[in-house]
Write an enzyme that holds these catalytic residues in place. Sequence first.
Site, PDB file in Angstrom:
ATOM      1  N   SER A  38       0.853  -1.187   0.000  1.00  0.00           N
ATOM      2  CA  SER A  38       0.000   0.000   0.000  1.00  0.00           C
ATOM      3  C   SER A  38       0.884   1.231   0.000  1.00  0.00           C
ATOM      4  O   SER A  38       2.068   1.160   0.376  1.00  0.00           O
ATOM      5  CB  SER A  38      -0.896   0.000   1.252  1.00  0.00           C
ATOM      6  OG  SER A  38      -1.496   1.272   1.466  1.00  0.00           O
TER       7      SER A  38
ATOM      8  N   TYR B 104      -2.224  -0.612  10.688  1.00  0.00           N
ATOM      9  CA  TYR B 104      -2.173  -0.921   9.259  1.00  0.00           C
ATOM     10  C   TYR B 104      -0.872  -0.422   8.643  1.00  0.00           C
ATOM     11  O   TYR B 104      -0.178  -1.148   7.917  1.00  0.00           O
ATOM     12  CB  TYR B 104      -3.368  -0.284   8.554  1.00  0.00           C
ATOM     13  CG  TYR B 104      -3.439  -0.553   7.073  1.00  0.00           C
ATOM     14  CD1 TYR B 104      -3.784  -1.817   6.595  1.00  0.00           C
ATOM     15  CD2 TYR B 104      -3.173   0.453   6.145  1.00  0.00           C
ATOM     16  CE1 TYR B 104      -3.853  -2.076   5.227  1.00  0.00           C
ATOM     17  CE2 TYR B 104      -3.243   0.207   4.783  1.00  0.00           C
ATOM     18  CZ  TYR B 104      -3.581  -1.056   4.328  1.00  0.00           C
ATOM     19  OH  TYR B 104      -3.643  -1.302   2.976  1.00  0.00           O
TER      20      TYR B 104
END
Length: 283
Positions: free
Chosen positions: A140, A153
């Site tokens: 990501s 995350y």
Amino acid sequence: MMYKTAIITGASSGFGLLTTVELARRGFHVLATMRNMQKSQTFQTMTEDSKILNRIHAFPLDVTNQDSIQTFQHKVEQLEQVDVLVNNAGFAVGGFAEDVSLDAYRRQFEANVFGVMAVTQVVLPKMRQQGFGKVINVSSISGKIAFPGLSPYVASKHALEGYTESLRLEVKPFGVQVALVEPGSYKTNIWSTGMEVAEDSMKDDSAYQGYMEAIYSQLETGKQKHGDAKEVAYLIADLSDRKHFRKLHYPIGKGVKVLLWIKQTLPWNRWEQLVLSKLGMKK
């Protein structure tokens, strides 16, 4: 005739679902793994082409469960070859570091980091023995840029980046190629049903409650600009078809490359001011 085989984790939704269908469309036989096998019917809603559907083979896999990993290992050992592994399974935990429980951090890393490691360890021996193969880890933009309110995350994706860089250097001499796909904001369910938020960060008496609301507001406003997740699926499929990975990092998404350049160029205090002022939290 030997056909190309791909394994995809988290294949029942988002990037995993779209990549599964795209690879099958391109002639790959895809072992589409997922925790909930009831979701395997989703493929039939994506295409009516029987040739594509016949190339998709759903298989149960929970990347955080050792028994499930062992069953998966038996399946991989039965395959004649594995050309591509796409480590896509994962979810997001949000909340502020003071409020997020250590258990939540552990669950985040079990799925996004240790799950990737477990699956890769199962597949690597076959790729190494056959002398070829591609491992594509779906990271990501959060693996390169940290954002407030998302430390579980963000930390998991930063860890994935480091692991993948080492992995690439370790297995390249054996003919195995490794790449990171780093999407920005796309229309997937990871920021809705795939996201878990620490309840304490949302309580009225939380010191971070207003901060969290500002972040949520930005996320909601930004949804209109989220890209089509098929772009990421096409990139993964293109990499799967490619003979060589010329680089490790493949960032993708509107404004992602510019954002990375700005962070790398600005002094930290300027970058910090930019992020906090965007959220209306500059002190």
